[in-house]
Write an enzyme that holds these catalytic residues in place. Sequence first.
Site, PDB file in Angstrom:
ATOM      1  N   HIS A 193      -3.900   7.049   0.922  1.00  0.00           N
ATOM      2  CA  HIS A 193      -4.057   5.716   0.319  1.00  0.00           C
ATOM      3  C   HIS A 193      -5.482   5.261   0.586  1.00  0.00           C
ATOM      4  O   HIS A 193      -5.985   5.396   1.706  1.00  0.00           O
ATOM      5  CB  HIS A 193      -3.043   4.746   0.930  1.00  0.00           C
ATOM      6  N   CYS A 250       0.822  -1.226   0.000  1.00  0.00           N
ATOM      7  CA  CYS A 250       0.000   0.000   0.000  1.00  0.00           C
ATOM      8  C   CYS A 250       0.852   1.271   0.000  1.00  0.00           C
ATOM      9  O   CYS A 250       0.414   2.311  -0.472  1.00  0.00           O
ATOM     10  CB  CYS A 250      -0.934   0.022   1.202  1.00  0.00           C
ATOM     11  N   ASN A 263      -9.835  -0.829  -2.778  1.00  0.00           N
ATOM     12  CA  ASN A 263      -8.429  -0.600  -2.430  1.00  0.00           C
ATOM     13  C   ASN A 263      -7.551  -1.149  -3.563  1.00  0.00           C
ATOM     14  O   ASN A 263      -7.491  -2.359  -3.759  1.00  0.00           O
ATOM     15  CB  ASN A 263      -8.128  -1.317  -1.104  1.00  0.00           C
TER      16      ASN A 263
HETATM   17  N1  COA Z   1     -19.494  -9.277   4.769  1.00  0.00           N
HETATM   18  C1  COA Z   1     -20.206  -9.575   5.870  1.00  0.00           C
HETATM   19  N2  COA Z   1     -19.654  -9.919   7.041  1.00  0.00           N
HETATM   20  C2  COA Z   1     -18.317  -9.941   7.094  1.00  0.00           C
HETATM   21  C3  COA Z   1     -17.516  -9.634   5.991  1.00  0.00           C
HETATM   22  C4  COA Z   1     -18.152  -9.291   4.790  1.00  0.00           C
HETATM   23  N3  COA Z   1     -17.481  -8.986   3.666  1.00  0.00           N
HETATM   24  N4  COA Z   1     -16.225  -9.745   6.344  1.00  0.00           N
HETATM   25  C5  COA Z   1     -16.204 -10.106   7.631  1.00  0.00           C
HETATM   26  N5  COA Z   1     -17.471 -10.234   8.092  1.00  0.00           N
HETATM   27  C6  COA Z   1     -17.924 -10.599   9.436  1.00  0.00           C
HETATM   28  C7  COA Z   1     -16.862 -11.383  10.181  1.00  0.00           C
HETATM   29  O1  COA Z   1     -16.964 -12.750   9.877  1.00  0.00           O
HETATM   30  C8  COA Z   1     -17.241 -11.076  11.605  1.00  0.00           C
HETATM   31  O2  COA Z   1     -18.346 -11.881  11.967  1.00  0.00           O
HETATM   32  P1  COA Z   1     -18.443 -12.517  13.452  1.00  0.00           P
HETATM   33  O3  COA Z   1     -18.478 -11.326  14.373  1.00  0.00           O
HETATM   34  O4  COA Z   1     -19.706 -13.293  13.394  1.00  0.00           O
HETATM   35  O5  COA Z   1     -17.199 -13.328  13.611  1.00  0.00           O
HETATM   36  C9  COA Z   1     -17.733  -9.627  11.565  1.00  0.00           C
HETATM   37  O6  COA Z   1     -18.097  -9.404  10.193  1.00  0.00           O
HETATM   38  C10 COA Z   1     -16.712  -8.627  12.002  1.00  0.00           C
HETATM   39  O7  COA Z   1     -15.479  -8.907  11.322  1.00  0.00           O
HETATM   40  P2  COA Z   1     -14.200  -8.043  11.549  1.00  0.00           P
HETATM   41  O8  COA Z   1     -13.105  -8.577  10.691  1.00  0.00           O
HETATM   42  O9  COA Z   1     -13.954  -7.929  13.011  1.00  0.00           O
HETATM   43  O10 COA Z   1     -14.702  -6.642  10.979  1.00  0.00           O
HETATM   44  P3  COA Z   1     -14.071  -5.205  11.181  1.00  0.00           P
HETATM   45  O11 COA Z   1     -15.060  -4.351  11.832  1.00  0.00           O
HETATM   46  O12 COA Z   1     -12.698  -5.249  11.756  1.00  0.00           O
HETATM   47  O13 COA Z   1     -13.934  -4.704   9.675  1.00  0.00           O
HETATM   48  C11 COA Z   1     -12.259  -4.405   7.967  1.00  0.00           C
HETATM   49  C12 COA Z   1     -13.084  -5.402   8.790  1.00  0.00           C
HETATM   50  C13 COA Z   1     -11.331  -5.172   7.084  1.00  0.00           C
HETATM   51  C14 COA Z   1     -13.215  -3.576   7.141  1.00  0.00           C
HETATM   52  C15 COA Z   1     -11.473  -3.470   8.926  1.00  0.00           C
HETATM   53  O14 COA Z   1     -10.826  -4.224   9.918  1.00  0.00           O
HETATM   54  C16 COA Z   1     -10.458  -2.646   8.204  1.00  0.00           C
HETATM   55  O15 COA Z   1     -10.763  -1.856   7.329  1.00  0.00           O
HETATM   56  N6  COA Z   1      -9.181  -2.751   8.570  1.00  0.00           N
HETATM   57  C17 COA Z   1      -8.124  -1.978   7.963  1.00  0.00           C
HETATM   58  C18 COA Z   1      -7.875  -2.389   6.559  1.00  0.00           C
HETATM   59  C19 COA Z   1      -6.739  -1.589   5.975  1.00  0.00           C
HETATM   60  O16 COA Z   1      -6.538  -0.441   6.294  1.00  0.00           O
HETATM   61  N7  COA Z   1      -5.947  -2.150   5.165  1.00  0.00           N
HETATM   62  C20 COA Z   1      -4.809  -1.355   4.693  1.00  0.00           C
HETATM   63  C21 COA Z   1      -3.871  -2.104   4.010  1.00  0.00           C
HETATM   64  S1  COA Z   1      -4.546  -2.951   2.667  1.00  0.00           S
END
Ligand code: COA
Length: 334
Positions: free
Chosen positions: A261, A115, A291
Amino acid sequence: MYNSKITGMGFYVPDNIVTNDDLAKIMDTNDAWIQERTGIQERRWIPEGSEDTSAVMGAKAARIAIERSGLTKDDIDFIVFATLSPDYFFPGCGVMIQDMLDMQTIGALDVRNQCSGFLYALSTADQFIKTGMYKNILVIGAEYHSNALDKTTRGRGVGVLFGDGAGACVLSRTEDNTKGILSTHLYSQGKYADKLIVKTPSIKHWVPEILAGKEDDTSYFPYMDGQLVFKNAVVRFSEVINEGLNANNLTSKDIDLFVPHQANLRIAQFIQKRFKLNDDQVYNNIMKYGNTTAASIIIALTEAWEKGKVKDGDLVVLAAFGSGFTWASAVIRW
Ligand code: COA
């Protein structure tokens, strides 16, 4: 010492739009979850049968950037190419683009900083120009994610985030030291390398393992500890932006345009709030493209410029955080 400035920019994304509803047909997800967590509404994925790859898309973006710079391909004396999704393990995409654009025999370097890749590439090019070694450098970021994502419910936490695309700019020597790239700052913290990673295939896990048919092996797909990435991102973004501003005796009040980014709209909004920037001072397009990793900043910057949001004399701040962990910023006087 010379200075460097961006003299031309271009981007290319595949025509094929994949909406959140399209994804809900192939995995257990929904538009509301994706938009609420990330801001993404749709992304571009290279369709089956297309010739596009990271290098091919990079070449398309590069052609536009060179044309807009008013130069020709023969004026370019170095290439820096950033991607995490190269066409091959080796050789790198930089040399392939040199060939695709029928360029002269010049140097080409591939950067692998995910990234932060575009900012690492831009900074590298900036150093070469500042020392006087090169005059016009083609800097490219391109990603072909869609062929390597787990598009099932198992991979939904990562699969919905990423899009394909490429952006490029020409960085040129200038003797006007009030304009151009004022500073860049680059960091990494390898202890978090396994928190956002694709482990396989790799030199460590090679052909015999692949041939053994490991359909259930998730190490072939990107893994991300999303919450850890999020928490680190908001801290590192702030630090590295502040460092860039301080290095130039500037404050956030001086920012005309901040282009982060495009990892997650919520991260961008958090940073916007922290630096008290209004909506006109920040450019986001993750809603349309997802992304695109090393391509995201230069796609967004180009699009902002095309919309007239980057004007002569503006202070433009770019910042990134991602796998590695790596993070970076660039402060530019346009
Ligand atoms: N659709 C529906 N549900 C989903 C899902 C999707 N696409 N992806 C995950 N889930 C579910 C998970 O299984 C989990 O379910 P559970 O509580 O029953 O186990 C729940 O949603 C929460 O998952 P979690 O991974 O904790 O979600 P989050 O709130 O952390 O959001 C991201 C996930 C990836 C959006 C977030 O963590 C994020 O943006 N992180 C930073 C990413 C980033 O900046 N990357 C930069 C470099 S590439």
